[in-house]
Write a protein that holds these residues in place. Sequence first.
Motif, PDB file in Angstrom:
ATOM      1  N   SER A  57       0.863  -1.187   0.000  1.00 34.31           N
ATOM      2  CA  SER A  57       0.000   0.000   0.000  1.00 34.31           C
ATOM      3  C   SER A  57       0.893   1.228   0.000  1.00 34.31           C
ATOM      4  O   SER A  57       1.078   1.877   1.030  1.00 34.31           O
ATOM      5  CB  SER A  57      -0.873   0.010   1.271  1.00 34.31           C
ATOM      6  N   GLU A  58       1.440   1.549  -1.152  1.00 36.03           N
ATOM      7  CA  GLU A  58       2.426   2.633  -1.191  1.00 36.03           C
ATOM      8  C   GLU A  58       1.839   3.964  -0.732  1.00 36.03           C
ATOM      9  O   GLU A  58       2.504   4.746  -0.055  1.00 36.03           O
ATOM     10  CB  GLU A  58       3.020   2.779  -2.595  1.00 36.03           C
ATOM     11  N   ASP A  59       0.593   4.225  -1.088  1.00 36.34           N
ATOM     12  CA  ASP A  59      -0.033   5.474  -0.653  1.00 36.34           C
ATOM     13  C   ASP A  59      -0.105   5.509   0.880  1.00 36.34           C
ATOM     14  O   ASP A  59       0.269   6.498   1.514  1.00 36.34           O
ATOM     15  CB  ASP A  59      -1.442   5.578  -1.267  1.00 36.34           C
ATOM     16  N   ALA A  60      -0.578   4.422   1.470  1.00 36.09           N
ATOM     17  CA  ALA A  60      -0.708   4.388   2.932  1.00 36.09           C
ATOM     18  C   ALA A  60       0.659   4.354   3.610  1.00 36.09           C
ATOM     19  O   ALA A  60       0.824   4.908   4.701  1.00 36.09           O
ATOM     20  CB  ALA A  60      -1.539   3.181   3.365  1.00 36.09           C
ATOM     21  N   GLY A  63       1.649   7.933   3.562  1.00 35.35           N
ATOM     22  CA  GLY A  63       0.705   8.673   4.395  1.00 35.35           C
ATOM     23  C   GLY A  63       0.944   8.405   5.872  1.00 35.35           C
ATOM     24  O   GLY A  63       0.923   9.324   6.703  1.00 35.35           O
ATOM     25  N   VAL A  66       3.946  10.260   6.999  1.00 37.05           N
ATOM     26  CA  VAL A  66       3.662  11.693   7.174  1.00 37.05           C
ATOM     27  C   VAL A  66       3.039  11.931   8.551  1.00 37.05           C
ATOM     28  O   VAL A  66       3.464  12.816   9.300  1.00 37.05           O
ATOM     29  CB  VAL A  66       2.718  12.216   6.065  1.00 37.05           C
ATOM     30  N   VAL A  87       2.807   5.215  -6.865  1.00 39.30           N
ATOM     31  CA  VAL A  87       1.534   4.937  -6.198  1.00 39.30           C
ATOM     32  C   VAL A  87       1.416   5.747  -4.895  1.00 39.30           C
ATOM     33  O   VAL A  87       0.326   6.044  -4.435  1.00 39.30           O
ATOM     34  CB  VAL A  87       1.374   3.421  -5.938  1.00 39.30           C
ATOM     35  N   ASN A  90       1.126  10.929  -4.339  1.00 40.12           N
ATOM     36  CA  ASN A  90       0.236  11.966  -3.795  1.00 40.12           C
ATOM     37  C   ASN A  90       0.610  12.321  -2.361  1.00 40.12           C
ATOM     38  O   ASN A  90       0.699  13.503  -2.011  1.00 40.12           O
ATOM     39  CB  ASN A  90      -1.224  11.495  -3.856  1.00 40.12           C
ATOM     40  N   GLN A  91       0.837  11.301  -1.546  1.00 41.26           N
ATOM     41  CA  GLN A  91       1.156  11.573  -0.141  1.00 41.26           C
ATOM     42  C   GLN A  91       2.493  12.290  -0.012  1.00 41.26           C
ATOM     43  O   GLN A  91       2.687  13.114   0.884  1.00 41.26           O
ATOM     44  CB  GLN A  91       1.188  10.266   0.654  1.00 41.26           C
ATOM     45  N   ASN A  94       1.948  16.040  -2.167  1.00 42.92           N
ATOM     46  CA  ASN A  94       0.910  16.947  -1.689  1.00 42.92           C
ATOM     47  C   ASN A  94       0.789  16.991  -0.171  1.00 42.92           C
ATOM     48  O   ASN A  94       0.195  17.923   0.369  1.00 42.92           O
ATOM     49  CB  ASN A  94      -0.447  16.553  -2.296  1.00 42.92           C
ATOM     50  N   HIS A  95       1.311  15.973   0.487  1.00 38.07           N
ATOM     51  CA  HIS A  95       1.152  15.935   1.940  1.00 38.07           C
ATOM     52  C   HIS A  95       2.492  16.236   2.625  1.00 38.07           C
ATOM     53  O   HIS A  95       2.647  17.271   3.253  1.00 38.07           O
ATOM     54  CB  HIS A  95       0.593  14.583   2.363  1.00 38.07           C
TER      55      HIS A  95
ATOM     56  N   ILE B 123      -5.450  17.640   3.453  1.00 41.47           N
ATOM     57  CA  ILE B 123      -5.156  17.979   2.069  1.00 41.47           C
ATOM     58  C   ILE B 123      -6.417  17.646   1.272  1.00 41.47           C
ATOM     59  O   ILE B 123      -7.295  16.926   1.742  1.00 41.47           O
ATOM     60  CB  ILE B 123      -3.901  17.258   1.524  1.00 41.47           C
ATOM     61  N   SER B 131      -4.651   7.325   6.286  1.00 40.67           N
ATOM     62  CA  SER B 131      -3.350   6.741   6.654  1.00 40.67           C
ATOM     63  C   SER B 131      -2.516   7.722   7.463  1.00 40.67           C
ATOM     64  O   SER B 131      -1.736   7.309   8.333  1.00 40.67           O
ATOM     65  CB  SER B 131      -2.585   6.284   5.405  1.00 40.67           C
ATOM     66  N   ALA B 132      -2.667   9.015   7.208  1.00 44.59           N
ATOM     67  CA  ALA B 132      -1.895   9.990   7.990  1.00 44.59           C
ATOM     68  C   ALA B 132      -2.324   9.947   9.458  1.00 44.59           C
ATOM     69  O   ALA B 132      -1.484   9.989  10.362  1.00 44.59           O
ATOM     70  CB  ALA B 132      -2.086  11.395   7.417  1.00 44.59           C
ATOM     71  N   GLU B 166      -6.505   1.817   1.351  1.00 40.44           N
ATOM     72  CA  GLU B 166      -5.175   1.519   1.884  1.00 40.44           C
ATOM     73  C   GLU B 166      -5.062   1.969   3.338  1.00 40.44           C
ATOM     74  O   GLU B 166      -4.476   1.285   4.175  1.00 40.44           O
ATOM     75  CB  GLU B 166      -4.088   2.197   1.037  1.00 40.44           C
TER      76      GLU B 166
END
Lengths: 321, 339
Positions: A57-60, A63, A66, A87, A90-91, A94-95, B123, B131-132, B166
């Motif tokens: 889960s690359e996004d998670a 995230g 972060v 993947v 975005n995190q 943008n985060h 965001i 997840s954050a 996720e």
Amino acid sequence: MSVTYLDAIRAAQEKALQNDPSVFIYGQDVGKFGGAFKATKNLAEKFPGRVIDSPISEDAMVGLAVGAAMEGMRPVVEMQFADFSTVGLNQMLNHAATTYWRTGKPCPMVLRLPSGGTPGSGPFHSQSMEAIYAHYPGLVVMTPATVEDAYSMLLEAIAMPDPVVFCEHKLLYYHLKAKSLPAEAVPAFKAHVARPGRDVTCVAYSAMVHEALAAAEELAGEGYEAEVVDLRTVKPLDTDTILASVARTGRLLAVGESWPWGGVSAEVVSRVASEGFELLDAPPRRLNAKDTPIPYHPNLWSAHRPTAVRIAEALREVLRY
Amino acid sequence: MMDREVGKASSQAEQDPMERMSRAMLRARVLEDKLASLYRAGRIVGGVYLGRGQEGLSAAGGVALRKGDVLAPLIRDMAGRLGFGEPLVDAVRAYLGSKLGPMKGRDGNIHRGDLSRGILPMISHLGAMVSATAGVLLAKRMKKEKGFVGLTSAGDGATSTGSFHEGLNVAAVEKLPLVVVVADNGYAYSTPNDRQFACTDLLDRAKGYGVEGHGVDGTDPEACWEVVGRAVQRAREGAGPQLVVGRLLRLCGHGEHDDGLYIDKKMKSSDRGRDCMEVLRDQMKARGLGQNWDRWEKEAQEEVEGAVKKVAEEPLPDPFEEDWRATAMVGAAEAVQKG
């Protein structure tokens, strides 16, 4: 005794885990298995609960890092391959990258990207992602070319208050060796003259530094002295060291393993052209991979990327102008 | 450490939660009505996104949290923010661009947050906060903190993102004390549920994630308090992530630029279209607290008028004084500025 580039990355993580209780490692297969490339071998056993297997889960993954960084931890995220970090883009963009600007609070985390081409790796296990990350404000992007830098720059990356994208080159993992880990570190934001020369400047980073050094060696046999500048960190870019080198040689070739549209080599040429125009005796040139996905077969792959032979050819053209 | 607003923290815990819900919801409604009129008067740059009709579900989350918890609100969470302790004046500052606001004019409106208060600044990319928030909770666990909870909100549309999936999946794998409150208001901007997902009830997904699920009528504030409060309690007790799905309707457009005419009229006139403020007012009257309600509403109006007046006199961001630096590094500032 010798230390490989990969050993250095593992050792830097071990030292960071040892020295700072807020450091933890997060990634796919990084725990007991020790990572796809073994960059975290035995670390889960040595640091229980701090080397954590993630789901695919690359996004998670990014995230979660972060959030942990906002809460005062220093996560080191291993992407299994740089290519898969798209993947989680975005995190990261943008985060992580906007957090300090938006909140005034730091977001200290490292995204480790096993980057670059190796024979047989093909379109989805070979990419160099530094240009995409470097384009976004709020990120630091490091591209170490040596065993010493892999160690000291990763330690510096983990200690930084900002999100750092750490592009480690897979081709260097096993073959590049040093006698020992460095006792002293060159600051990460300083470019390094890897080989001095008076006739032409070749700016490179990551694995291309070694191709450039081989090309310079080839030219030395023909009576030309090429100066090789290793950028080490591409964002921020040490323009001063590049301009000082071009002031000595009057000629520039910027080399990158990634694609030709935009990117680090374009940035280098752009800065030298606009800030150092009077220093130039010839048009500054670039050399990059071909503008296609990265091929699987070694016959195609070795023709796709810049090599010592192609760099030497390009340097001769710059010298002949 | 988080510093909850106005020194009310000690008395808050003893207050009747429905009184806290009422106050948070009234302050949110009054403030958002004011923001809508400021927007129409051209005094707000950028979008205005309101939580009208969703105050009950939102407030329940904010009120259920306590000092040391973390809230990652989404765009319709004014009531939850205020219930958790975000200063109302900071909301006004974010909308009017005051330099004294939490985002200093660098970001605005619903994207505000305050990490020192445990409020994550969202965001815009939906699902990203799941997840954050999980990451904050993992960090707290690694720091050996105890008894904390994180709560984040999503709409029905956000559940379609990979990021939402996720995030909830990883929170479940790590058994984190995360509460995800989905406000299912039937529409993601203009897109109805049947173009968003094919399942009949989003709550069914809880089983797939291996988390506890709770459904609630989002128009009924007492029920919201009961259900969200229980979910927060379960997470606090170590039962892992909790998925709450509240069914309700937003009683406005997606943002104030949108008339929301696409919302089905039948749905609007059904129980799902009830205004939770009216429901709560009746619930409070039934408890014999009708006079208090009127007083709280008046206090909210005074507070909002006072905040808007105060913020109108505050300095705006100045491009010549701005630091224009996107990284925190000290010492390398010059190098970084050059990029």
